[in-house]
Design a protein around this motif. Sequence first.
Motif, PDB file in Angstrom:
ATOM      1  N   PRO A  16       7.525  16.374  17.882  1.00  0.00           N
ATOM      2  CA  PRO A  16       8.987  16.519  18.014  1.00  0.00           C
ATOM      3  C   PRO A  16       9.428  17.977  17.946  1.00  0.00           C
ATOM      4  N   ILE A  17       8.737  18.777  17.117  1.00  0.00           N
ATOM      5  CA  ILE A  17       9.104  20.186  16.963  1.00  0.00           C
ATOM      6  C   ILE A  17       8.814  20.954  18.247  1.00  0.00           C
ATOM      7  N   LEU A  18       7.791  20.493  18.981  1.00  0.00           N
ATOM      8  CA  LEU A  18       7.417  21.188  20.224  1.00  0.00           C
ATOM      9  C   LEU A  18       8.541  21.160  21.250  1.00  0.00           C
ATOM     10  N   ILE A  19       9.401  20.132  21.175  1.00  0.00           N
ATOM     11  CA  ILE A  19      10.513  20.048  22.122  1.00  0.00           C
ATOM     12  C   ILE A  19      11.409  21.274  21.977  1.00  0.00           C
ATOM     13  N   GLY A  20      11.508  21.817  20.741  1.00  0.00           N
ATOM     14  CA  GLY A  20      12.282  23.035  20.553  1.00  0.00           C
ATOM     15  C   GLY A  20      11.449  24.291  20.745  1.00  0.00           C
ATOM     16  N   VAL A  21      10.162  24.216  20.359  1.00  0.00           N
ATOM     17  CA  VAL A  21       9.334  25.423  20.342  1.00  0.00           C
ATOM     18  C   VAL A  21       8.886  25.845  21.740  1.00  0.00           C
ATOM     19  N   ALA A  22       8.546  24.876  22.593  1.00  0.00           N
ATOM     20  CA  ALA A  22       8.041  25.230  23.926  1.00  0.00           C
ATOM     21  C   ALA A  22       9.094  25.992  24.754  1.00  0.00           C
ATOM     22  N   PRO A  23      10.365  25.515  24.789  1.00  0.00           N
ATOM     23  CA  PRO A  23      11.384  26.308  25.508  1.00  0.00           C
ATOM     24  C   PRO A  23      11.596  27.687  24.880  1.00  0.00           C
ATOM     25  N   PHE A  24      11.487  27.759  23.567  1.00  0.00           N
ATOM     26  CA  PHE A  24      11.608  29.016  22.850  1.00  0.00           C
ATOM     27  C   PHE A  24      10.509  29.977  23.331  1.00  0.00           C
ATOM     28  N   GLY A  25       9.284  29.468  23.453  1.00  0.00           N
ATOM     29  CA  GLY A  25       8.180  30.273  23.965  1.00  0.00           C
ATOM     30  C   GLY A  25       8.417  30.682  25.410  1.00  0.00           C
TER      31      GLY A  25
ATOM     32  N   LEU B  71      30.772  38.177  21.000  1.00  0.00           N
ATOM     33  CA  LEU B  71      31.230  37.707  19.689  1.00  0.00           C
ATOM     34  C   LEU B  71      31.671  36.244  19.790  1.00  0.00           C
ATOM     35  N   LEU B  72      32.459  35.933  20.824  1.00  0.00           N
ATOM     36  CA  LEU B  72      32.950  34.562  20.992  1.00  0.00           C
ATOM     37  C   LEU B  72      31.788  33.585  21.227  1.00  0.00           C
ATOM     38  N   ALA B  73      30.848  33.974  22.084  1.00  0.00           N
ATOM     39  CA  ALA B  73      29.690  33.119  22.353  1.00  0.00           C
ATOM     40  C   ALA B  73      28.839  32.963  21.100  1.00  0.00           C
ATOM     41  N   GLY B  74      28.743  34.058  20.309  1.00  0.00           N
ATOM     42  CA  GLY B  74      27.975  34.013  19.067  1.00  0.00           C
ATOM     43  C   GLY B  74      28.588  33.051  18.064  1.00  0.00           C
ATOM     44  N   ILE B  75      29.918  33.076  17.951  1.00  0.00           N
ATOM     45  CA  ILE B  75      30.596  32.159  17.027  1.00  0.00           C
ATOM     46  C   ILE B  75      30.375  30.705  17.475  1.00  0.00           C
ATOM     47  N   LEU B  76      30.485  30.482  18.782  1.00  0.00           N
ATOM     48  CA  LEU B  76      30.253  29.140  19.336  1.00  0.00           C
ATOM     49  C   LEU B  76      28.832  28.662  19.015  1.00  0.00           C
ATOM     50  N   ALA B  77      27.853  29.559  19.236  1.00  0.00           N
ATOM     51  CA  ALA B  77      26.450  29.203  18.970  1.00  0.00           C
ATOM     52  C   ALA B  77      26.247  28.913  17.487  1.00  0.00           C
ATOM     53  N   ALA B  78      26.893  29.709  16.620  1.00  0.00           N
ATOM     54  CA  ALA B  78      26.739  29.507  15.176  1.00  0.00           C
ATOM     55  C   ALA B  78      27.287  28.139  14.763  1.00  0.00           C
ATOM     56  N   LEU B  79      28.401  27.741  15.377  1.00  0.00           N
ATOM     57  CA  LEU B  79      28.973  26.420  15.064  1.00  0.00           C
ATOM     58  C   LEU B  79      28.005  25.312  15.468  1.00  0.00           C
ATOM     59  N   VAL B  80      27.414  25.443  16.672  1.00  0.00           N
ATOM     60  CA  VAL B  80      26.462  24.431  17.128  1.00  0.00           C
ATOM     61  C   VAL B  80      25.237  24.404  16.212  1.00  0.00           C
ATOM     62  N   ALA B  81      24.746  25.593  15.831  1.00  0.00           N
ATOM     63  CA  ALA B  81      23.577  25.663  14.950  1.00  0.00           C
ATOM     64  C   ALA B  81      23.879  25.013  13.608  1.00  0.00           C
ATOM     65  N   TRP B  82      25.084  25.248  13.113  1.00  0.00           N
ATOM     66  CA  TRP B  82      25.475  24.731  11.807  1.00  0.00           C
ATOM     67  C   TRP B  82      25.583  23.207  11.840  1.00  0.00           C
ATOM     68  N   ARG B  83      26.198  22.663  12.924  1.00  0.00           N
ATOM     69  CA  ARG B  83      26.425  21.220  12.987  1.00  0.00           C
ATOM     70  C   ARG B  83      25.168  20.452  13.389  1.00  0.00           C
ATOM     71  N   THR B  84      24.352  21.015  14.287  1.00  0.00           N
ATOM     72  CA  THR B  84      23.239  20.234  14.841  1.00  0.00           C
ATOM     73  C   THR B  84      21.864  20.660  14.342  1.00  0.00           C
ATOM     74  N   ARG B  85      21.718  21.922  13.891  1.00  0.00           N
ATOM     75  CA  ARG B  85      20.394  22.440  13.505  1.00  0.00           C
ATOM     76  C   ARG B  85      19.399  22.356  14.658  1.00  0.00           C
ATOM     77  N   ASN B  86      19.897  22.365  15.872  1.00  0.00           N
ATOM     78  CA  ASN B  86      19.032  22.208  17.040  1.00  0.00           C
ATOM     79  C   ASN B  86      18.919  23.558  17.759  1.00  0.00           C
ATOM     80  N   THR B  87      17.719  24.151  17.718  1.00  0.00           N
ATOM     81  CA  THR B  87      17.523  25.487  18.277  1.00  0.00           C
ATOM     82  C   THR B  87      17.830  25.534  19.764  1.00  0.00           C
ATOM     83  N   PHE B  88      17.258  24.558  20.500  1.00  0.00           N
ATOM     84  CA  PHE B  88      17.397  24.593  21.947  1.00  0.00           C
ATOM     85  C   PHE B  88      18.853  24.408  22.372  1.00  0.00           C
TER      86      PHE B  88
END
Lengths: 230, 106
Positions: A16-25, B71-88
């Motif tokens: 599951p982590i790879l779904i985030g890591v591969a695009p990051f790479g 700055l605006l895009a950064g704030i938007l990204a920070a909100l998404v990171a905070w709510r979802t914890r999803n990097t991609f």
Amino acid sequence: MQRKPLFLQGARDTLPILIGVAPFGMIYGVLAVKAGLSVAAAQGMSVILFAGSAQFMLVQLLGAGTPWFVAVASAFIINLRHALYSASIAPYTQRLSPLWKGLLAYVLVDEVYAVTITNFERNAARPAQHWYMLGSGLALWTGWQLGTALGIFLGAQIPEGLSLDFTLAVTFIALLVPTLKDRPMLLAALAAGITAVAANGLPYKSGLMLAALAGILAGLWSDRAWQKPG
Amino acid sequence: MAETWLIILLSGLLTYAIRLSFIALHGRWQPPLLFQRALRYVPPAVLSAILLPEIFLPGGQPDFSLLNPRLLAGILAALVAWRTRNTFLTIVVGMSGLYLFQMIIR
């Protein structure tokens, strides 16, 4: 449990982590090519360093023509957090041979650490549990290398002018936000960020070192817990 | 190019030494408590130290206005990171936000 099931379980738990890591790479690969790295150097960094945030930072520093000793010192600082992982994993690896220790240290990156320590703490000591960590490490390693390779390939096709350098910033936002769990962490980030902006004109990009130091001191100052016993 | 490889090799060697450190030393040396506490603050400090100049100093020129697209895009990204914890998802929303704000503000 036997070696093979543990190895496969470690790999499965990492998928599951790879779904985030591969695009990051992949984004790393694109940025590396755009920063002027050769294909061999871009892929070589993924193999030799195998550390996402440090690779992103090095690509940015290389693109800016930073002196080599500043770049190396910056990578050292950003990867210092792995010392925490090493200390935390050490009790589980102390009976292993030097070869195993050397192998597991190579794959001791953020994601593998997170998956492995969760599993190790949940289960009582199992004789072959290091196979679990190897499975997790190899899964992540493979995803990172394939992502990098794809990014290098795509990097040559993507046109200029897409502000791709900003992917570094948004990626770091994604990594930074989850670390801001309490007031000392928040203060460390604020102090470091403000120092970095204020010190941007300093020679040799030394503002980064200064900022990291300011952040660490601010965090320690805010958290006096280390002064009290226990 | 030679310097690039020097940087890659030295950084890789140091990083590997950090990862191996306590695994190799276990039981023989424990770091001072202050050092362990200090390490905790390395990730937020370093990430923020690289990140904020990228937002407030685009191309090396200071831009502290609220209409700074980064700055605006950064704030938007920070909100998404905070709510979802999803990097991609954070990367996708942050980059889309940047393109959007660049179009609107220019």
